[in-house]
Design an enzyme around this catalytic site. Structure first.
Site, PDB file in Angstrom:
ATOM      1  N   LYS A  53       0.842  -1.206   0.000  1.00  0.00           N
ATOM      2  CA  LYS A  53       0.000   0.000   0.000  1.00  0.00           C
ATOM      3  C   LYS A  53       0.875   1.253   0.000  1.00  0.00           C
ATOM      4  O   LYS A  53       0.614   2.207  -0.741  1.00  0.00           O
ATOM      5  CB  LYS A  53      -0.934  -0.015   1.228  1.00  0.00           C
ATOM      6  CG  LYS A  53      -2.081  -0.989   1.068  1.00  0.00           C
ATOM      7  CD  LYS A  53      -2.824  -1.283   2.370  1.00  0.00           C
ATOM      8  CE  LYS A  53      -3.892  -2.337   2.121  1.00  0.00           C
ATOM      9  NZ  LYS A  53      -4.534  -2.837   3.337  1.00  0.00           N
ATOM     10  N   GLN A  97      -4.641  -1.192   9.566  1.00  0.00           N
ATOM     11  CA  GLN A  97      -4.737  -2.548   9.044  1.00  0.00           C
ATOM     12  C   GLN A  97      -5.426  -3.459  10.071  1.00  0.00           C
ATOM     13  O   GLN A  97      -5.028  -3.530  11.228  1.00  0.00           O
ATOM     14  CB  GLN A  97      -3.310  -3.066   8.734  1.00  0.00           C
ATOM     15  CG  GLN A  97      -3.253  -4.416   8.060  1.00  0.00           C
ATOM     16  CD  GLN A  97      -3.717  -4.389   6.604  1.00  0.00           C
ATOM     17  OE1 GLN A  97      -3.533  -3.398   5.900  1.00  0.00           O
ATOM     18  NE2 GLN A  97      -4.324  -5.465   6.174  1.00  0.00           N
ATOM     19  N   ASP A 120     -11.180   3.375   4.421  1.00  0.00           N
ATOM     20  CA  ASP A 120     -11.581   1.967   4.443  1.00  0.00           C
ATOM     21  C   ASP A 120     -13.112   1.836   4.532  1.00  0.00           C
ATOM     22  O   ASP A 120     -13.639   0.721   4.504  1.00  0.00           O
ATOM     23  CB  ASP A 120     -10.937   1.270   5.652  1.00  0.00           C
ATOM     24  CG  ASP A 120     -10.308  -0.054   5.294  1.00  0.00           C
ATOM     25  OD1 ASP A 120     -10.378  -0.436   4.110  1.00  0.00           O
ATOM     26  OD2 ASP A 120      -9.745  -0.713   6.189  1.00  0.00           O
TER      27      ASP A 120
END
Ligand code: NDP
Length: 296
Positions: A53, A97, A120
Site C-alpha cells: 500500500k 490494518q 476503508d
C-alpha cells in the site's frame, strides 16, 4: 468457456487513472493527496499488504507514511497515534490494518479516524451513508468487486446476487452496492440453511467467507459470475512440498471445479486482491478532494 476476470489488469488501469488525477490535483490545486497506513504487530502477511500500500501510493505520486507499531501497543498509544494522524493536514486518508491484535478494540480507533479520512469505509457515518444511498467513502474491496462485476456483466438490473459473508468490511457493503445496481440480493452467512441451494440461484455469487475452497462447483449456477474475495493460506497440494512447510494462497471457491461451470470468475491471487489496493488509492484521492472542497 469461462472468462477469467483479471483483477490485476483492471487494477493497473485504475492506478493509472489515479496517478493522472494526483498529477492534476498537484498542478491545478497545489494538492498532494496523503495516505497513512498503520499496522500493529508483526504478522508477515499484514506487513506485506502494508508495504505494498505504501509503495503503490508513493508510485502514484501521493504523500505516504507508514506507522509500524509493536504487537503489545496499548489502546491508549494506538488512539493517540491515530488522533495525531487525523489532525495532520498533509494526510487525507488513514487506514488501520485489520484485524488488530486481540487486546485492542477497533471501534474507537475507527471513530478516531473520523468519517472524512476513513478511506476503508468502516466509520458508522460512511456505512450509514452507503445504506442511505448518499455519497460516501465505501470500503475498498467491495468497491473493487463491483468494478469487476460491472466490467464483466455490464448492466446488473434484475440479476440475483448471493453474497456469502456479512462482515462490515466486505459482505455488507458489497450487498449494498449490488442493491444500488438494482440487483436482487440475498445475504448468506454461517447460520444460513442449505447454502448450496441458495448459491445455485445466483447470477452473481460473491464469496467472502475465509474458508478455503468452501464453495464447490456444484453450488454454482451454470454461467454465473463468481467473485472470490477469500484469501486463505493452505499447504501445497504436492505432499513433498507440503512436508517442507510450503504454503500457497487459495480463495473461498474451489477454483478448479468452478471453472467447469461459471461464466466468469476471479482467480486467487490476481483477482480481487489487487483491486483493493487500487481502490484505496482512489478513495484517498476522493477524500482529498472532498476535504479541499473540489468536486469529485
Ligand atoms: P469475516 O471473518 O469478518 O467474515 C466472514 C463471514 O463469513 C461471516 O459473515 C461469517 O458468518 C461467514 N461464514 C463463516 N463461515 C461460514 C460458512 N461455513 N458458511 C457461510 N458463511 C460463513 O471475514 P472478512 O469478511 O473480513 O473476509 C472474508 C474473506 O475475505 C477472508 O478470507 C479475508 O482474508 C478475505 N479478504 C480479502 C480481501 C481482498 O482484498 N481480497 C480484503 C478483505 C478480506 P457469521 O457472520 O454468521 O459469522
Amino acid at each position: 468457456m469461462t472468462k477469467i476476470i483479471e483483477g490485476n489488469v483492471h487494477a493497473e488501469r485504475l492506478r493509472a487513472e489515479v496517478t493522472g488525477e494526483v498529477a492534476r490535483l498537484q498542478a491545478e490545486h497545489d494538492l498532494q493527496p496523503g495516505l497513512a497506513v498503520v499496522l500493529v504487530g508483526d504478522d508477515p502477511a499484514s506487513q506485506a499488504y502494508v508495504k505494498s500500500k505504501g509503495e503503490q501510493s508513493t508510485a502514484a505520486g501521493m504523500y505516504s507514511v507508514t506507522h509500524l507499531l509493536p504487537g503489545d501497543t496499548s489502546q491508549e498509544t494506538l488512539m493517540a497515534r491515530v488522533t495525531e494522524l487525523a489532525a495532520d493536514p498533509r494526510l487525507h486518508g488513514i487506514l488501520v490494518q485489520l484485524p488488530l491484535p486481540k487486546h485492542l478494540d477497533e471501534k474507537p480507533v475507527i471513530a478516531a479516524i473520523g468519517p472524512d479520512k476513513d478511506v476503508d469505509g468502516l466509520h458508522v457515518v460512511n456505512a450509514g451513508r452507503l445504506v442511505a444511498g448518499l455519497p460516501a467513502l465505501v470500503a475498498c474491496t467491495p468497491t473493487g468487486c463491483l468494478v469487476l462485476i460491472k466490467a464483466t456483466l455490464g448492466d446488473l438490473t434484475g440479476k440475483h446476487a448471493v453474497v456469502v459473508g456479512r462482515s462490515l468490511l466486505v459482505g455488507k457493503p458489497i450487498a449494498q452496492l449490488l442493491l444500488a445496481e438494482d440487483c436482487t440480493v440475498t445475504m448468506a452467512h454461517s447460520k444460513t440453511v442449505d447454502l448450496p441451494s441458495i448459491c445455485r440461484t445466483a447470477d452473481i455469487l460473491v464469496a467472502a467467507v475465509g474458508k478455503p475452497r468452501m464453495i464447490r462447483g456444484d453450488w454454482i449456477k451454470p454461467g454465473a459470475c463468481v467473485i472470490d474475495v477469500g484469501i486463505n493460506r493452505v499447504p501445497f497440494d504436492n505432499p513433498e512440498q507440503a512436508a517442507l512447510g510450503k504454503t500457497k494462497i487459495v480463495g473461498d471457491v474451489n477454483y478448479k471445479e468452478a471453472l467447469e461451470v461459471a461464466g466468469s470468475i476471479t482467480p486467487v491471487p490476481k483477482g480481487v486482491g489487487p483491486m483493493t489496493v487500487a481502490v484505496l488509492l482512489q478513495n484517498t484521492v476522493k477524500a482529498a478532494k472532498l476535504q479541499a472542497g473540489i468536486a469529485v
